[in-house]
Design a protein around this motif. Sequence first.
Motif, mmCIF file in Angstrom:
data_model
loop_
_atom_site.group_PDB
_atom_site.id
_atom_site.type_symbol
_atom_site.label_atom_id
_atom_site.label_comp_id
_atom_site.label_asym_id
_atom_site.label_seq_id
_atom_site.Cartn_x
_atom_site.Cartn_y
_atom_site.Cartn_z
ATOM 1 N N GLU A 198 79.444 39.602 22.630
ATOM 2 C CA GLU A 198 78.780 40.906 22.760
ATOM 3 C C GLU A 198 79.050 41.718 21.490
ATOM 4 N N LYS A 199 77.966 42.231 20.877
ATOM 5 C CA LYS A 199 78.099 43.072 19.697
ATOM 6 C C LYS A 199 77.394 44.406 19.947
ATOM 7 N N HIS A 200 77.780 45.424 19.157
ATOM 8 C CA HIS A 200 77.234 46.764 19.338
ATOM 9 C C HIS A 200 76.771 47.330 18.007
ATOM 10 N N THR A 201 75.717 48.140 18.062
ATOM 11 C CA THR A 201 75.237 48.820 16.860
ATOM 12 C C THR A 201 74.579 50.136 17.251
ATOM 13 N N ARG A 217 69.796 46.304 25.486
ATOM 14 C CA ARG A 217 70.419 45.086 24.961
ATOM 15 C C ARG A 217 69.339 44.132 24.466
ATOM 16 N N HIS A 218 69.563 43.576 23.288
ATOM 17 C CA HIS A 218 68.666 42.559 22.725
ATOM 18 C C HIS A 218 69.460 41.263 22.596
ATOM 19 N N HIS A 251 74.664 38.636 22.208
ATOM 20 C CA HIS A 251 73.989 39.805 22.776
ATOM 21 C C HIS A 251 74.258 41.004 21.865
ATOM 22 N N LEU A 252 73.218 41.775 21.582
ATOM 23 C CA LEU A 252 73.389 42.969 20.755
ATOM 24 C C LEU A 252 73.064 44.202 21.587
ATOM 25 N N THR A 300 62.605 47.369 16.710
ATOM 26 C CA THR A 300 61.813 48.407 16.048
ATOM 27 C C THR A 300 60.533 48.655 16.816
ATOM 28 N N SER A 301 59.827 47.584 17.158
ATOM 29 C CA SER A 301 58.595 47.718 17.939
ATOM 30 C C SER A 301 58.882 48.354 19.298
#
Length: 352
Positions: free
Chosen positions: A228-231, A289-290, A296-297, A337-338
Amino acid sequence: MTEFSDNILQWFDDHGRKDLPWQLNKTAYSVWVSEIMLQQTQVSTVIPYYQRFMQRFTDIKSLADAPEDEVLHHWTGLGYYARARNLHKAAQIIRDQYQGRFPDEFEQVVALPGIGRSTAGAVLSLAKNQHHAILDGNVKRVLSRYRAIGGWPGEKAVEKRLWQLAQALTPQQRVADYNQAMMDLGASLCSRSKPDCEACPVNAGCKARLSDRQHEFPGKKPRKTLPEKHTVMLLPSWQGQILLYKRPPSGLWGGLWGFYEVEHPQQVAAMAEKLGLSLFETLELEPFRHTFSHFHLHIQPLLLELKAPPNAGAVHEDQQLWYDLSKPANVGLAAPTSKLFSTLSKTPRQQN
C-alpha cells in the motif's frame, strides 16, 4: 493432431467471429494494432478505441509521424500505456527501416518494441497466412485444459510445454482461421469461469473435462499481498484551467500528463511555492484508491483554488500544461487524472 485442428476449423466455420473491425479489409497494420490493444483487454472494450485510433492513424506512417502526446491521447482509458508507447516506437522503426511496410520475417517482427513471440505469430499468420503458432491467454486456457497441463502458464516450464503443444497442433493449412478460432474458443466456450464444455468442438479429447477438473486449469498465479502506497495530488486551478505536468518517458504513467504530487499534506506549501503559486484556497476532494499490478496507490486530491495569477515557477515550464476543462487538449492523461477531471466537472467551484 489433425482431428483436433479439423474440429476446431469446422467450429470456426460455423461459429467463429469473422466481422470484427480489424477482420474487415485486413492488413498487417490493422491486425497488429488490434493485437496490441487486445493484450489484457476484452474485445468489447477494445472495439471503440480501435475504431477511433484507426480513423486518426490510418496507416503506419501516420502513426509514426504523429506526436507521442496524440497517440497517448487516443489510448487514454485503455491502460497499460507502455503498449501505446511501444506501438509508436515500432511504427517509427518500420517507417525508417522498412519503408513503412510491416516486415514479413518473424525475426524482424519479434525484434520490434512491444511485440513478443505470440503477437508476432498472430500478426504474420492472421494477416499474411504464414505458419506460426500463437499462445495468448485464451489459447493457453484451451490447451492447458485439453491436455490437463497444470501450473501457472507464467512459469517458464509450463509455458514451454504449452508452446510445444501449440506448435504440434497448429495445422499447415488455414493457419489464419485456426489461430483466430483458438482465440475465439478461449474467449467464448472455454471461458475462465463458466466453460460450456458440451458445445466445445474438442470436448471428446479434453482431459480436464473427462476428469471433471476444468476449473483447475490453467493454474492460478501465486497470490501475494500488494503493498500500500500513499500520495497527495495537487490540482492548482486558475480561470477554468488545471495545472498538469508531463511525466518522464519511463516509469509510472510514463509520458502521460498528470498532477504534481507530494508525499504528505505538510509539503503542499513548499511545492506550491516551487510552482509559483502564492494565494490559494485548498479544498480536499474525495480520496480514492488506484490499483496497479504490483501495488495499491491511495490518492488524496487537493484542489488549489488560486486567488492570484500564477508566477513563473522554478520547474521546467515546457513540461507544464494549463489544461482547459472546457477545451480539452489532445494529450494522454493518466487514469487518476481523467477520474479527477470527471469529479471536477461535478464539483461546484468558485470563480477565480
